[in-house]
Design an enzyme around this catalytic site. Structure first.
Site, PDB file in Angstrom:
ATOM      1  N   ALA A  30       0.822  -1.208   0.000  1.00  0.00           N
ATOM      2  CA  ALA A  30       0.000   0.000   0.000  1.00  0.00           C
ATOM      3  C   ALA A  30       0.860   1.264   0.000  1.00  0.00           C
ATOM      4  CB  ALA A  30      -0.915  -0.003   1.220  1.00  0.00           C
ATOM      5  N   LYS A  60      10.917   1.823   7.894  1.00  0.00           N
ATOM      6  CA  LYS A  60      11.957   1.286   8.764  1.00  0.00           C
ATOM      7  C   LYS A  60      12.656   0.078   8.148  1.00  0.00           C
ATOM      8  CE  LYS A  60       9.116  -1.768  11.594  1.00  0.00           C
ATOM      9  NZ  LYS A  60       8.514  -2.029  12.888  1.00  0.00           N
ATOM     10  N   THR A 117       4.697  -7.623   2.854  1.00  0.00           N
ATOM     11  CA  THR A 117       3.915  -7.958   1.657  1.00  0.00           C
ATOM     12  C   THR A 117       4.597  -9.040   0.845  1.00  0.00           C
ATOM     13  OG1 THR A 117       3.342  -5.619   1.555  1.00  0.00           O
ATOM     14  CG2 THR A 117       2.757  -6.936  -0.338  1.00  0.00           C
ATOM     15  N   PHE A 162     -10.507 -19.275  -5.381  1.00  0.00           N
ATOM     16  CA  PHE A 162      -9.867 -19.121  -4.067  1.00  0.00           C
ATOM     17  C   PHE A 162     -10.645 -18.113  -3.264  1.00  0.00           C
ATOM     18  CE2 PHE A 162      -6.845 -19.492  -0.918  1.00  0.00           C
ATOM     19  CZ  PHE A 162      -6.085 -18.370  -0.688  1.00  0.00           C
ATOM     20  N   ASP A 191       3.059  -0.037  14.232  1.00  0.00           N
ATOM     21  CA  ASP A 191       3.569   1.310  14.539  1.00  0.00           C
ATOM     22  C   ASP A 191       2.566   2.386  14.160  1.00  0.00           C
ATOM     23  OD1 ASP A 191       6.724   0.137  13.271  1.00  0.00           O
ATOM     24  OD2 ASP A 191       5.979   0.136  15.326  1.00  0.00           O
ATOM     25  N   GLN A 197      -7.520 -12.587  12.791  1.00  0.00           N
ATOM     26  CA  GLN A 197      -7.804 -13.850  12.104  1.00  0.00           C
ATOM     27  C   GLN A 197      -6.793 -14.911  12.497  1.00  0.00           C
ATOM     28  OE1 GLN A 197      -7.702 -13.816   7.778  1.00  0.00           O
ATOM     29  NE2 GLN A 197      -9.841 -14.403   7.796  1.00  0.00           N
ATOM     30  N   HIS A 205      -5.416 -19.048  12.308  1.00  0.00           N
ATOM     31  CA  HIS A 205      -5.396 -20.276  11.516  1.00  0.00           C
ATOM     32  C   HIS A 205      -5.116 -21.396  12.498  1.00  0.00           C
ATOM     33  CE1 HIS A 205      -3.969 -23.292   8.652  1.00  0.00           C
ATOM     34  NE2 HIS A 205      -4.628 -22.605   7.760  1.00  0.00           N
ATOM     35  N   LEU A 231       2.349 -21.634   8.667  1.00  0.00           N
ATOM     36  CA  LEU A 231       1.086 -22.357   8.761  1.00  0.00           C
ATOM     37  C   LEU A 231       1.191 -23.685   8.025  1.00  0.00           C
ATOM     38  CD1 LEU A 231      -1.315 -19.419   7.938  1.00  0.00           C
ATOM     39  CD2 LEU A 231      -0.715 -20.278  10.168  1.00  0.00           C
ATOM     40  N   THR A 267      -0.886 -26.503   6.033  1.00  0.00           N
ATOM     41  CA  THR A 267      -2.129 -26.462   5.285  1.00  0.00           C
ATOM     42  C   THR A 267      -3.192 -27.382   5.855  1.00  0.00           C
ATOM     43  OG1 THR A 267      -3.063 -26.892   3.131  1.00  0.00           O
ATOM     44  CG2 THR A 267      -1.193 -28.222   3.772  1.00  0.00           C
ATOM     45  N   GLU A 268      -4.436 -27.015   5.638  1.00  0.00           N
ATOM     46  CA  GLU A 268      -5.528 -27.876   6.074  1.00  0.00           C
ATOM     47  C   GLU A 268      -5.539 -29.179   5.304  1.00  0.00           C
ATOM     48  OE1 GLU A 268      -8.222 -24.057   6.193  1.00  0.00           O
ATOM     49  OE2 GLU A 268      -9.338 -25.900   6.483  1.00  0.00           O
ATOM     50  N   ARG A 312     -12.490 -24.447  10.449  1.00  0.00           N
ATOM     51  CA  ARG A 312     -11.294 -23.898  11.072  1.00  0.00           C
ATOM     52  C   ARG A 312     -11.510 -23.407  12.484  1.00  0.00           C
ATOM     53  NH1 ARG A 312      -8.227 -19.773   7.228  1.00  0.00           N
ATOM     54  NH2 ARG A 312      -7.806 -21.170   5.499  1.00  0.00           N
ATOM     55  N   HIS A 332      -2.708 -14.542  11.757  1.00  0.00           N
ATOM     56  CA  HIS A 332      -2.046 -14.149  10.529  1.00  0.00           C
ATOM     57  C   HIS A 332      -2.595 -12.914   9.851  1.00  0.00           C
ATOM     58  CE1 HIS A 332      -4.809 -16.054   7.546  1.00  0.00           C
ATOM     59  NE2 HIS A 332      -5.208 -16.631   8.630  1.00  0.00           N
ATOM     60  N   ARG A 376     -11.746 -11.607   6.977  1.00  0.00           N
ATOM     61  CA  ARG A 376     -11.176 -11.265   5.676  1.00  0.00           C
ATOM     62  C   ARG A 376     -11.229 -12.483   4.772  1.00  0.00           C
ATOM     63  NH1 ARG A 376      -6.302 -12.461   3.309  1.00  0.00           N
ATOM     64  NH2 ARG A 376      -5.995 -13.788   5.128  1.00  0.00           N
TER      65      ARG A 376
END
Lengths: 100, 661
Positions: free
Chosen positions: B68, B88, B96, B169, B271, B290, B292, B302, B304-305, B336, B403, B448
């Site tokens: 962003a 920083k 990202t 997805f 921050d 959120q 997991h 993580l 995976t499921e 989950r 996460h 999300r």
């Protein structure tokens, strides 16, 4: 020379304690005393240059690259290698899940 | 090279002596960048003679250089603004880069698609806590944003025709949920975030954005409710810099590091949220975090499921397959949140594994190794690297892991930071903008959807740049700033640099992380949360007793970690207090003692004849939390959700309903 004798006594102690240590100590001792008969070649450093010399040690990536980078099942070009990452509902790659 | 150095030395010496600062010339600290061209940076002793401050003037300052931040920075530079990007971390090291998934956009390459269906999916996914005008804006702009990225050079994967390949997805459907699975997620092999960041960074170098890399932003410079800039610490040489500008954009990311187990980088310390809190402004919806269910203990990656889908089972310290008790039919394949809660309950009841009994085990060694290798290639490598276990012999230690943070700095759909009063409604804070994970626009609401967060970054980064271009012109004169603006930040810095209490930064941080993990994680009940609030308050008070060891000012990582800890604490107290007050279960915030959603009408029953509850009596509202930084006391207010879209004819707003998939 004192270092050498210290190494020698250290390795003797380890051997008597029943620990067979195929270590740099013995190599060092041998080269120092002149009778170099290394059983295996000295390992090269893992520097980029060293890596290029070892051309038979290619890391086997568990995810195979597709021919021409085209996924044969979905005809996707430039997509992720290996099985479909979203097959379990999350984004999976190499067992790790990334949920973004 | 030597000539450049001597030239810069001469130049800096000239500037320093011009200001006749005896103390500075005695300490002879050279500025690490040379001042040339249009940068009119001046050194002043307005705050203190011990800490000389360099003043910069820009048209816009962006704090944070992730997805962003970079999009906003070069959007502004493209529009002609003299922009500074204060970060920083080096831009390509922002968190990202870890995003592997994709970006959702209704391009319609795989089947016919409409952004209004994407709008519906996102509103439903947010459990009707998202502001529908912001979601309208994001989903409508999504195709433009993705095409723009592709024009910048981002190498999306393609179909045979050459169009961008889209996959299924993140809970996307067609025809408002009735048309089956939608394929909307555009990705770049398995490194979308990495590619996005590098594309944006490369693009931004075309414009003349001034990058201030490895500058830790301390605080906002606020005067009479207006944001006039940012004060930052240059980590490389310890100098303080004030960036004066008419527009400040905050894009600092989330605050995963408040929890013991999280997937975020060590630099995800909230921050931006803390800077806004110290400025007296509220943060929104911080209780929505959120989780997991299976993240590797210690490492935070993580699992995976699919592991459980292929037959892996979760066991506790007694070797029992505990999911049979919690979900007798689905067992390990339960949803989950059920799995996360079950693991947490087992740990709370003392059946956790490991020396501290704080995690569970995911067992895969009962499956044939060939099957594991074909169905889940690479998992043995992952388990060895991150957990240090051989997956064909030992189980993997797992526990629920944070996460993503849905909450953050409240903004409207244009990216402007807002405050709320019941009398006046939403009021814009002049000069301040926010975008990315740090902001709460709010498009994700209570939960999300996967692949929406990268979209959120680019759309709202672009929105901030457009809004600033609409309301300001480049080269406008700046309003005057008090010469001692930012002195509290410098005083705090000085206090921490010479702190001599009894507890180390790492100890206080671990206490906070363990408290949050035990009390404000997946399993939330009134009693547990209340206990957590009291414990967090105690941990907050221990901040006064902190001890730092490095007294220097050049690259003082001890000091920077302590500043980050202060920021984390502010986020943590707001999170746990907001969670304790919200007495319902919505999206990612689920409570055992209040299992249902409490809206203004009961949407499970027919609406005719129901009386609409007043806003004080239901929970379909945003939490606005403020903290008094000295005492750590949290005050909560509430703000209604925006239920109307930007254009009712173009895209009708979705009335609330029961969220079931």
């Amino acid at each position: 020379m004192s270092l050498l004798s210290a190494c020698a006594s250290a390795s003797k102690r380890l051997v008597t304690q029943g620990l067979f240590v195929e270590s740099a100590f013995t190599g060092y001792l041998r080269t120092a005393s002149g009778a170099v008969k290394d059983k295996e070649p000295l390992r090269k450093a893992k520097t980029p240059q060293g890596r290029f010399d070892m051309n038979d040690e290619k890391t086997k990536d568990p995810l195979e690259k597709f021919p021409d980078d085209v996924n044969p099942a979905t005809k996707e070009q430039g997509g992720p290698r290996g099985p479909e990452p979203t097959r379990y509902g999350d984004w999976e790659r190499k067992g790790r899940c990334v949920d973004f | 090279m030597a000539a450049v150095c001597t030239a810069s030395c001469v130049l800096t010496k000239k500037i320093l002596s011009a200001k006749a600062l005896q103390t500075v010339s005695q300490s002879s600290r050279k500025l690490h960048f040379s001042i040339y061209g249009k940068n009119k940076a001046k050194v002043s002793d307005g705050i203190s003679t011990q800490y000389p401050v360099v003043d910069h003037e820009f048209d816009a300052v962006v704090v944070g250089a992730g997805g962003a931040g970079l999009r906003a920075a070069f959007g502004l530079s493209e529009a002609g603004f003299n922009t500074a990007c204060v970060t920083k971390l080096f831009p390509t090291r922002s968190h990202t880069v870890a995003a592997q998934g994709g970006i959702n956009a209704a391009l319609g390459n795989m089947e016919g698609d409409d952004w209004r269906w994407h709008f519906y999916d996102t509103v439903k996914g947010s459990d009707w806590l998202g502001d529908q005008d912001a979601i309208h804006y994001m989903t409508e702009q999504a195709p433009h944003a993705v095409v723009e990225l592709e024009n910048f050079g981002m190498p999306f994967s393609r179909t045979e025709d050459g169009k961008i390949y889209q996959r299924a997805f993140g809970g996307q459907s067609l025809k408002f949920g009735k048309g089956g699975q939608a394929h909307r997620c555009c990705c770049v092999a398995d490194r979308t975030g990495h590619s996005l960041l590098h594309t944006l960074y490369g693009r931004s170098l075309r414009y003349d954005t001034s990058y201030f890399v490895e500058y830790f932003a301390l605080d906002l410079l606020m005067e009479e409710g207006e944001c006039k800039g940012v004060i930052a610490l240059c980590m490389e040489d310890g100098s303080i810099h004030r960036f004066r500008s008419k527009n400040t954009v905050i894009a600092t990311g989330g605050y995963g590091r408040t929890y013991f187990s999280c997937t975020s980088a060590h630099t995800s310390t909230g921050d931006g949220n803390a800077m806004v809190t110290r400025a007296g402004l509220p943060c929104q919806d911080l209780e929505f975090v959120q989780f997991h269910p299976t993240g590797i203990y210690g490492a935070g990656c993580l699992i995976t499921e699919g592991c459980r889908g292929e037959g892996g089972i979760l066991i506790n310290s007694e070797g029992e397959r505990f999911m049979e008790r919690y979900a007798p039919n689905a067992k390990d394949l339960a949803s989950r949140d059920v799995v996360s809660r079950s693991i947490t309950i087992e740990i709370r009841e003392g059946r956790g594994c490991g020396p501290e009994k704080d995690h569970a085990y995911l067992q895969l060694h009962h499956l044939p190794p060939q099957q594991l290798a074909t169905r889940l290639p690479g998992i043995s490598e992952t388990a060895m690297v991150f957990a240090g276990v051989d997956v064909t012999k030992e189980p993997i230690p797992v526990l629920p892991t944070v996460h993503y943070n849905m909450g953050g700095i409240p903004t409207n759909y244009k990216g402007q930071v807002i405050t709320y009063t019941p009398e006046e409604g939403d009021k814009v804070v002049p000069g301040l903008f926010a975008c990315g994970e740090a902001a709460c626009a709010s498009v994700h609401g209570a939960n999300r959807l996967g692949a929406n967060s990268l979209l959120d970054l680019v759309v709202f980064g672009r929105a901030c740049a457009h809004t600033i271009a609409d309301i300001c012109n480049p080269g406008e004169k700046l309003s005057p700033l008090k010469p001692n603006a930012g002195e509290e930040s410098v005083a705090n810095l000085d206090k921490l640099r010479f702190a001599d209490g009894s507890m180390r930064t790492s100890e206080i941080r671990l206490n906070m992380q363990k408290t949050m993990q035990n009390h404000a994680a997946v399993f939330r009940t009134g009693k547990v949360l209340k206990e957590g609030c009291d414990k967090m308050d105690a941990v907050y008070q221990t901040l006064d007793d902190i001890k730092t060891f490095d007294r220097g000012i050049v690259w003082n990582t001890d000091l920077v970690e302590t500043l980050e800890l202060q920021n984390l604490m502010l986020n943590a107290v707001q999170t746990i207090n907001s969670a304790e007050q919200r007495q319902e279960s919505r999206g990612a915030h689920s409570r055992e003692d209040f299992k249902d959603r409490m809206d203004e009408l009961d949407y499970a029953k027919p609406l005719a004849g129901q009386v609409r509850k007043p806003i004080e009596a239901h929970w379909r509202k945003h939490t606005m939390s403020t903290v008094d930084p000295k005492t750590g006391k949290v005050t909560l207010k509430y703000r209604p959700v925006i239920d109307n879209s930007l254009d009712a004819e173009d895209c009708a707003a979705i009335p609330p309903a029961i969220r079931s998939y």
